[in-house]
Scaffold this active site. Structure first.
Site, PDB file in Angstrom:
ATOM      1  N   ASP A 118       0.841  -1.206   0.000  1.00 54.63           N
ATOM      2  CA  ASP A 118       0.000   0.000   0.000  1.00 54.63           C
ATOM      3  C   ASP A 118       0.879   1.260   0.000  1.00 54.63           C
ATOM      4  O   ASP A 118       0.637   2.208  -0.751  1.00 54.63           O
ATOM      5  CB  ASP A 118      -0.920  -0.024   1.228  1.00 54.63           C
ATOM      6  CG  ASP A 118      -1.713   1.254   1.391  1.00 54.63           C
ATOM      7  OD1 ASP A 118      -2.793   1.365   0.799  1.00 54.63           O
ATOM      8  OD2 ASP A 118      -1.233   2.164   2.103  1.00 54.63           O
ATOM      9  N   LYS A 150       1.418   4.274  -2.953  1.00 57.59           N
ATOM     10  CA  LYS A 150       1.316   5.715  -2.695  1.00 57.59           C
ATOM     11  C   LYS A 150       2.635   6.415  -3.032  1.00 57.59           C
ATOM     12  O   LYS A 150       2.639   7.522  -3.580  1.00 57.59           O
ATOM     13  CB  LYS A 150       0.929   5.949  -1.238  1.00 57.59           C
ATOM     14  CG  LYS A 150      -0.505   5.502  -0.928  1.00 57.59           C
ATOM     15  CD  LYS A 150      -0.759   5.440   0.562  1.00 57.59           C
ATOM     16  CE  LYS A 150      -2.193   5.030   0.884  1.00 57.59           C
ATOM     17  NZ  LYS A 150      -2.360   4.689   2.313  1.00 57.59           N
TER      18      LYS A 150
END
Lengths: 427, 427
Positions: B199, B203
């Site tokens: 994750d 980003k």
């Protein structure tokens, strides 16, 4: 994109030099959309860090403002009179203006914005508060659709440097720290504007205008500087798990607004307590975004120049939609200073003799001020000597605390005026 | 302002509910410029926190995308297939798209931006990274004219919550902390995407695209998760004045770029070390603005919805100037993973017997890795028991450290694979 935006720069000092450096840089940059046409300064002889074609330089600022070939004026003269005159002139001619002048915006913002609205010009001022972070842009755009509940901020790098040094060096007075800051170029020869808190109040006034759509002159903000702080306060705070910062705070209390600048104890393990030296921080609590914090340098050539150029970028992008910039004022009324509530740190210098605490605490109790903790250190020295007595209160109103302290200060056992410092539990 | 922007929303879940709440709020807000026209969701029966006229609701997302009365599509479906299909469809029709979908942007950004550029549509994705702070807007606009040197960030609230708990509770394993996070709603039933670091890598890939104008798929980012971390590491770090965060870092090294996600020791008195629980932080160092830091909530209904509505505000303001959004890619090459340098924390479990340190340190010396400090605690227990041995190195290349540790792990006195954690001296 059509034609490039033509820029005239007033003031070829430190920040001006930084702006020119960014505008004339090769490669990525804003030079595709913006062209620097003229630069005015009263002193054209002084050597500078960047070179400009002499045909671009002039000592006549007015000619730059009135030049029909110029769309945008960047005002970096500083001070008031000349700066105000040229900004007004430019706005009246319908030219967009970018300024770093916090004095101008905080004291004369109302008339300047009105003038801008009449002529359809835009007035941008990102560099006036915390140059290193685009807080004005964030308030104006990202948070335009949010509802802001409070702002807690450290807005003056000079004071923050002084307080950082007093923390690092037990025994160092505020005055000694000011001298050191001056020697290092972090404080002006006359540091009054900074250490009095007025600089922070001007910046807070600007933030309040954007965040709460409320116009408050800096003089209306409850103001306390750092000069009365002693090293004993800074070190006592540390021992209790706090650090002292010069805080600027504005918050909604029902349908009113509180606004104050003053030293405050904040938790030592908070984010804001780690904001040291010349750094600034702005912590916003809002309904949608919740708590969010912006930390960067408050001043300096390049951070400030970066903010000015950020405004130029905004002008390039918003060229056709001036109405969104219009200020819709709500003008929340200020909550009476005496009614503002928080926890307090009270530091007394008292004679080390029986009954002192009883007299002090009954003065507080008489005004319904409840004591959370007391620190009085043992002393093996002359019992007639004065010793510090530190009292932490539960939440109480400023007015009640002021009254209680007036009474306490009259006690014969109390040797010096009591120091009153707010406690704020920031994140 | 002319006509209001007509909005179609795909996905009436938690974030969608927050967006509707902001779009339909009375008073200050974006409703002057924007009108919500249609909302699509596969489940229209489920009770929701906001009420909408049933004529606005539909189960047919495609009809919303194709509705000629709709200018902007907000994609909050999540996942990949359906989301990608509708986003592509909207962009092909020249409609602006706002999405919170980090997977979509980080993995399929190239083709989506290309499609957008062809049709003149805009694709905004503020909510995909650190919802509570407008970091994409800041990178795209304020820093468009600056040169970014490095980004250090905490981008995953779940991991940050887990690490905060492991710090607060000596002995708590990562697995126990995950369970607690799940019980409190801070972690998914399957937390793999978070704890693996993927994750954060997604980003970081998005931030790198804007900050360094470089396209890097998340899978190309050097990745280490937090599951191998033991509480011994977290507590040893604390004892040495550090805290462990799952850091996402990208930096220029000459004309190359480094990019990695992994646990890192950062100074306990740094700003970033105070970023706790579900908060995110992004610390940028750039030529003009210098060091600046943005801290806010990474997820949650209202912070994410605030970011989506912030993008709507941007669309309203930038309506006529799409070109400024065009991506100009530079595509810096990645520095080989093995060549990236930093200081390291090595934690071994060794038999408590003579000569261990000599063998370990000679393996390091053979690869020119210099030791800064060693911590081995005395033990009064069984000397054959294994004890932790912590070594802090001076700056060394990842490749050299990997090699040395391969050799060290083969030593019979070394009981478990050595833990290798980076040390970063962030502000």
């Amino acid at each position: 994109m059509g034609e490039k935006l033509k820029v005239g720069l007033l003031g070829f000092g430190t920040i001006g030099t930084g702006v020119i450096r960014l505008l004339t840089r090769k490669g990525i940059g804003i030079s595709r959309w913006v062209e620097l046409v003229k630069v005015a300064d009263i002193d054209l002889e002084r050597p500078r860090e960047v070179e400009l074609d002499s045909s671009m330089l002039t000592a006549d600022a007015e000619s730059v403002v009135k030049d029909p070939g110029i769309d945008v004026i960047i005002e970096l003269i500083g001070g008031i009179e000349a700066a105000k005159k040229y900004v007004e002139m430019a706005l009246e001619l319908g030219k967009d203006v970018i300024t770093a002048n916090k004095y101008l915006i905080s004291h004369y913002g109302d008339e300047l914005f009105e003038r801008a609205q009449k002529s359809g010009a835009r007035l941008l001022f990102e560099a006036s508060v915390a140059g290193g972070v685009p807080i004005i842009k964030i308030l104006r755009e990202e948070l335009a659709c949010d509802r802001i509940l409070s702002i807690n901020a450290v807005l003056n790098g000079t004071c923050n440097y002084i307080l950082t040094r007093m923390e690092q060096c037990p025994g160092m007075s505020c005055q000694q720290a000011v001298k050191e800051a001056q020697a290092k170029g972090f404080a002006e020869a006359d540091p009054t504007l900074d250490v009095s808190g007025m600089d922070s109040a001007q910046k807070l006034s600007i933030l309040i205008r954007k965040a709460f759509r409320t116009r408050i002159l800096p003089d209306k903000i409850d103001l306390q500087g750092i000069t009365a702080l002693s090293n004993v306060d800074v070190q006592s705070a540390l021992e209790m798990g706090y650090r002292i910062k010069l805080l600027a705070r504005a918050s909604r209390e029902g349908d009113k607004l509180t606004a104050w600048v003053g030293p405050a104890l904040i938790p030592a393990d908070s984010i804001m307590a780690q904001v040291k030296n010349e750094f600034n921080a702005i912590m916003i609590n809002s309904e949608a975004h919740h708590e969010h914090t912006y930390i960067g340098k408050g001043a300096g050539m390049m951070p400030t120049a970066g903010a000015v150029v950020g405004d130029l970028y905004t002008l390039v992008n918003h060229r056709n939609i001036p109405t969104v910039f219009a200020e819709e004022q709500i003008d929340l009324p200020l909550l009476e200073r005496t009614e503002v509530k928080c926890r307090f740190y009270l530091r007394l210098m008292v004679k080390d003799q029986p009954g002192v605490l009883a007299r002090v605490s009954s003065a507080l109790a008489a005004r319904n001020i409840s004591i959370a903790s007391v620190i009085q250190k043992e002393t093996e020295e002359d019992p007639k000597k004065e010793v510090p007595l530190v009292i932490i209160t539960h939440e109480a109103a400023v007015g009640a605390v002021d009254e209680a302290v007036r009474v306490i200060n009259k006690e014969p056992v109390v040797m010096d005026p009591t120091h009153i410092i707010r406690i704020m539990d920031v994140l």
